[in-house]
Design a protein around this motif. Structure first.
Motif, short mmCIF file in Angstrom:
data_model
loop_
_atom_site.label_atom_id
_atom_site.label_comp_id
_atom_site.label_asym_id
_atom_site.label_seq_id
_atom_site.Cartn_x
_atom_site.Cartn_y
_atom_site.Cartn_z
N MET A 205 0.84 -1.21 0.00
CA MET A 205 0.00 0.00 0.00
C MET A 205 0.87 1.25 0.00
N ASP A 206 2.00 1.19 0.70
CA ASP A 206 2.92 2.33 0.69
C ASP A 206 3.42 2.59 -0.73
N GLU A 207 3.76 1.49 -1.42
CA GLU A 207 4.24 1.64 -2.79
C GLU A 207 3.12 2.17 -3.70
N ALA A 208 1.90 1.65 -3.48
CA ALA A 208 0.77 2.13 -4.27
C ALA A 208 0.59 3.63 -4.05
N GLY A 209 0.75 4.06 -2.79
CA GLY A 209 0.61 5.49 -2.46
C GLY A 209 1.66 6.32 -3.15
N ALA A 210 2.89 5.82 -3.16
CA ALA A 210 3.99 6.56 -3.81
C ALA A 210 3.71 6.66 -5.31
N GLU B 206 -14.73 12.77 8.95
CA GLU B 206 -15.50 13.35 7.84
C GLU B 206 -14.59 13.75 6.67
N GLY B 207 -15.04 13.43 5.46
CA GLY B 207 -14.30 13.81 4.26
C GLY B 207 -13.27 12.80 3.83
N ASP B 208 -13.10 11.74 4.63
CA ASP B 208 -12.02 10.76 4.39
C ASP B 208 -12.63 9.37 4.25
N VAL B 209 -12.34 8.69 3.14
CA VAL B 209 -12.95 7.36 2.93
C VAL B 209 -11.94 6.22 3.07
N HIS B 210 -10.72 6.51 3.52
CA HIS B 210 -9.73 5.44 3.69
C HIS B 210 -10.16 4.53 4.84
N GLU B 211 -10.28 3.23 4.54
CA GLU B 211 -10.87 2.34 5.55
C GLU B 211 -9.98 1.18 5.98
N ILE B 212 -8.88 0.96 5.26
CA ILE B 212 -8.10 -0.27 5.53
C ILE B 212 -7.42 -0.21 6.91
N GLY B 213 -6.79 0.91 7.20
CA GLY B 213 -6.11 1.04 8.50
C GLY B 213 -7.10 0.97 9.65
N LYS B 214 -8.22 1.67 9.47
CA LYS B 214 -9.27 1.62 10.49
C LYS B 214 -9.75 0.17 10.69
N MET C 262 -10.25 7.73 16.25
CA MET C 262 -10.44 8.34 14.92
C MET C 262 -9.26 8.06 14.01
N SER C 263 -9.59 7.79 12.75
CA SER C 263 -8.57 7.56 11.75
C SER C 263 -8.65 8.65 10.69
N SER C 264 -7.48 9.08 10.22
CA SER C 264 -7.42 10.02 9.09
C SER C 264 -6.17 9.70 8.28
N MET D 139 -5.38 11.75 5.54
CA MET D 139 -5.02 12.91 4.72
C MET D 139 -4.83 14.15 5.57
N VAL D 140 -3.84 14.95 5.17
CA VAL D 140 -3.60 16.19 5.94
C VAL D 140 -4.83 17.10 5.88
N THR D 141 -5.62 16.96 4.83
CA THR D 141 -6.81 17.81 4.70
C THR D 141 -7.94 17.40 5.66
C1 B12 Z 1 -5.60 2.75 -0.60
C2 B12 Z 1 -5.58 4.24 -0.74
C3 B12 Z 1 -6.71 4.87 -1.26
C4 B12 Z 1 -7.98 4.10 -1.62
C5 B12 Z 1 -8.76 3.78 -0.32
C6 B12 Z 1 -9.51 2.47 -0.42
C7 B12 Z 1 -10.06 2.01 0.89
N1 B12 Z 1 -11.10 1.18 0.76
O1 B12 Z 1 -9.60 2.35 1.97
C8 B12 Z 1 -8.70 5.13 -2.57
C9 B12 Z 1 -8.30 4.81 -3.99
C10 B12 Z 1 -10.22 5.18 -2.45
C11 B12 Z 1 -8.03 6.44 -2.16
C12 B12 Z 1 -8.58 7.68 -2.42
C13 B12 Z 1 -7.93 8.89 -2.18
N2 B12 Z 1 -6.70 9.06 -1.70
CO1 B12 Z 1 -5.66 7.59 -0.96
N3 B12 Z 1 -4.41 6.31 -0.51
C14 B12 Z 1 -4.42 5.00 -0.36
C15 B12 Z 1 -3.03 4.46 0.06
C16 B12 Z 1 -2.34 3.95 -1.19
C17 B12 Z 1 -3.00 3.35 1.10
C18 B12 Z 1 -3.74 3.63 2.41
C19 B12 Z 1 -3.79 2.35 3.19
O2 B12 Z 1 -4.79 1.63 3.14
N4 B12 Z 1 -2.67 2.00 3.88
C20 B12 Z 1 -2.54 0.74 4.63
C21 B12 Z 1 -3.08 0.89 6.05
C22 B12 Z 1 -2.95 -0.44 6.79
O3 B12 Z 1 -2.29 1.86 6.70
P1 B12 Z 1 -2.92 3.09 7.53
O4 B12 Z 1 -4.22 3.48 6.97
O5 B12 Z 1 -1.87 4.12 7.70
O6 B12 Z 1 -3.25 2.45 8.96
C23 B12 Z 1 -2.29 2.01 9.90
C24 B12 Z 1 -1.82 3.11 10.88
O7 B12 Z 1 -1.82 4.41 10.32
C25 B12 Z 1 -2.71 2.94 12.07
N5 B12 Z 1 -4.01 3.62 12.14
C26 B12 Z 1 -4.89 3.92 11.16
N6 B12 Z 1 -5.99 4.47 11.68
C27 B12 Z 1 -5.83 4.54 13.01
C28 B12 Z 1 -6.66 5.02 14.02
C29 B12 Z 1 -6.22 4.98 15.34
C30 B12 Z 1 -7.10 5.50 16.42
C31 B12 Z 1 -4.94 4.46 15.65
C32 B12 Z 1 -4.46 4.46 17.05
C33 B12 Z 1 -4.11 3.94 14.65
C34 B12 Z 1 -4.56 3.99 13.34
O8 B12 Z 1 -2.94 1.55 12.11
C35 B12 Z 1 -3.02 1.02 10.78
C36 B12 Z 1 -2.45 -0.37 10.79
O9 B12 Z 1 -1.11 -0.42 11.19
C37 B12 Z 1 -2.39 5.76 0.66
C38 B12 Z 1 -0.86 5.79 0.67
C39 B12 Z 1 -0.27 5.41 2.02
N7 B12 Z 1 0.92 4.93 2.01
O10 B12 Z 1 -0.87 5.60 3.07
C40 B12 Z 1 -3.04 6.85 -0.19
C41 B12 Z 1 -3.20 8.30 0.35
C42 B12 Z 1 -3.58 8.26 1.82
N8 B12 Z 1 -4.30 8.85 -0.44
C43 B12 Z 1 -4.11 10.06 -0.73
C44 B12 Z 1 -5.02 10.86 -1.49
C45 B12 Z 1 -4.55 12.27 -1.83
C46 B12 Z 1 -6.26 10.36 -1.91
C47 B12 Z 1 -7.32 11.09 -2.74
C48 B12 Z 1 -7.57 12.57 -2.39
C49 B12 Z 1 -6.92 10.94 -4.22
C50 B12 Z 1 -7.75 11.71 -5.21
N9 B12 Z 1 -7.08 12.60 -5.93
O11 B12 Z 1 -8.95 11.52 -5.30
C51 B12 Z 1 -8.57 10.22 -2.51
C52 B12 Z 1 -9.34 10.73 -1.27
C53 B12 Z 1 -10.62 10.07 -1.03
C54 B12 Z 1 -11.22 10.53 0.28
N10 B12 Z 1 -12.08 11.52 0.26
O12 B12 Z 1 -10.87 10.01 1.32
C55 B12 Z 1 -2.78 10.61 -0.18
C56 B12 Z 1 -2.98 11.52 1.05
C57 B12 Z 1 -1.97 12.67 1.06
C58 B12 Z 1 -2.01 13.36 2.39
N11 B12 Z 1 -1.08 12.98 3.27
O13 B12 Z 1 -2.83 14.17 2.64
C59 B12 Z 1 -1.99 9.31 0.05
C60 B12 Z 1 -0.93 9.40 1.17
C61 B12 Z 1 -1.31 8.92 -1.31
C62 B12 Z 1 -0.25 9.90 -1.75
N12 B12 Z 1 1.02 9.60 -1.51
O14 B12 Z 1 -0.54 10.92 -2.32
N13 B12 Z 1 -6.87 6.22 -1.54
#
Ligand code: B12
Length: 206
Positions: free
Chosen positions: A44-49, A96-104, A144-146, A148-150
């Motif tokens: 997922m990190d690579e997909a994000g990059a 609100e405004g954020d649909v990322h669900e995998i981490g949550k 709460m999970s987020s 995006m910086v927005t």
């Molecule tokens: C998959 C993904 C998507 C998918 C989401 C699918 C889904 N069903 O979730 C889709 C394609 C829909 C998507 C859309 C968008 N995305 Co996106 N996406 C990603 C991606 C590649 C991976 C996220 C992910 O699932 N990671 C894996 C999980 C396991 O990690 P995690 O979420 O961080 O969670 C871990 C920890 O953070 C923690 N954690 C998480 N939540 C919580 C909560 C608590 C309380 C605690 C304690 C811990 C915790 O525990 C988890 C497990 O260890 C990231 C890149 C990245 N490396 O993060 C970009 C990323 C987050 N997306 C980004 C963007 C910009 C968007 C869009 C705006 C793109 C667009 N132009 O439309 C839209 C926004 C949609 C919206 N309104 O939310 C940017 C955000 C930039 C920023 N920092 O603001 C990223 C970083 C990509 C990038 N490099 O540009 N996205």
């Protein structure tokens, strides 16, 4: 068969292969936590990059996310066995405004597995729903999970609203762009960098 093959299968959106290889890797003795971190989260990190550089587009990232979920279904039951027990109620959602669900989803899974009652509000959750659910379920913690910086500032809206409503549930935050410093700044009760850390954090807060 290797961790890297699982990563590649996720990246190309081949969930069936990712799940099968993950099963084989588990059978070969690789710890579930390593597969999660080095294959699935790393993919997922690579997909994000690649998304950031325009190499991958939203539909491709969505397919990769679905493939990750397929492999997670295989790996996660073993992950939760690796953490201990807990008690209490956690209201969880992506702000609100954020649909990322995998981490949550991973946080829910780990909290569930650790014995907490989790009320998952889903994604794009407005502040009012966090407050209402915290009240209704007499939650101990609002998590709460987020991603995006927005949308990070929405966490402060929830923290303030909890306070104003006199709800005693402790707000905690997480997600890739979050830091302890930001959690402190908005008055959250805690931050953890990953799902295992979320379990330890909730346990410490109760
Ligand atoms: C998959 C993904 C998507 C998918 C989401 C699918 C889904 N069903 O979730 C889709 C394609 C829909 C998507 C859309 C968008 N995305 Co996106 N996406 C990603 C991606 C590649 C991976 C996220 C992910 O699932 N990671 C894996 C999980 C396991 O990690 P995690 O979420 O961080 O969670 C871990 C920890 O953070 C923690 N954690 C998480 N939540 C919580 C909560 C608590 C309380 C605690 C304690 C811990 C915790 O525990 C988890 C497990 O260890 C990231 C890149 C990245 N490396 O993060 C970009 C990323 C987050 N997306 C980004 C963007 C910009 C968007 C869009 C705006 C793109 C667009 N132009 O439309 C839209 C926004 C949609 C919206 N309104 O939310 C940017 C955000 C930039 C920023 N920092 O603001 C990223 C970083 C990509 C990038 N490099 O540009 N996205």
């Amino acid at each position: 068969m290797s961790i890297n093959d699982i990563r590649q299968a996720v990246l190309v959106g081949d969930g069936a292969t990712a799940a099968r290889l993950a099963r084989e890797e588990l059978d070969a003795g690789t710890p579930a936590a390593d597969i999660m971190k080095d294959a699935l989260i790393s993919a997922m990190d690579e997909a994000g990059a690649k998304m950031a550089t325009g190499e991958l587009f939203i539909p491709e990232v969505l397919v990769a996310a679905e493939a990750m979920k397929a492999a997670m279904d295989v790996v996660s039951p073993l992950l939760v066995d690796q953490v201990g027990g807990g008690r209490g109620t956690v209201v969880l959602g992506t702000v609100e405004g954020d649909v990322h669900e995998i981490g949550k989803g991973l946080v829910r899974l780990m909290l569930d597995g650790a014995g907490f009652t989790v009320v998952d509000l889903g994604v794009d959750v407005p502040a009012g729903r966090f407050i209402d659910a915290a009240r209704e379920h007499e939650a101990d913690v609002v998590a709460m999970s987020s991603l995006m910086v927005t949308t990070m500032p929405k966490m402060k809206v929830v923290v303030d609203a909890l306070h104003e409503a006199g709800v005693s549930a402790k707000p905690i935050v997480g997600g890739a762009p979050l830091t302890q410093a930001y959690a402190d700044e908005i008055g959250a009760a805690g931050y953890a960098p990953d799902a295992g850390g979320a379990v330890r954090l909730v346990r410490d807060l109760l």
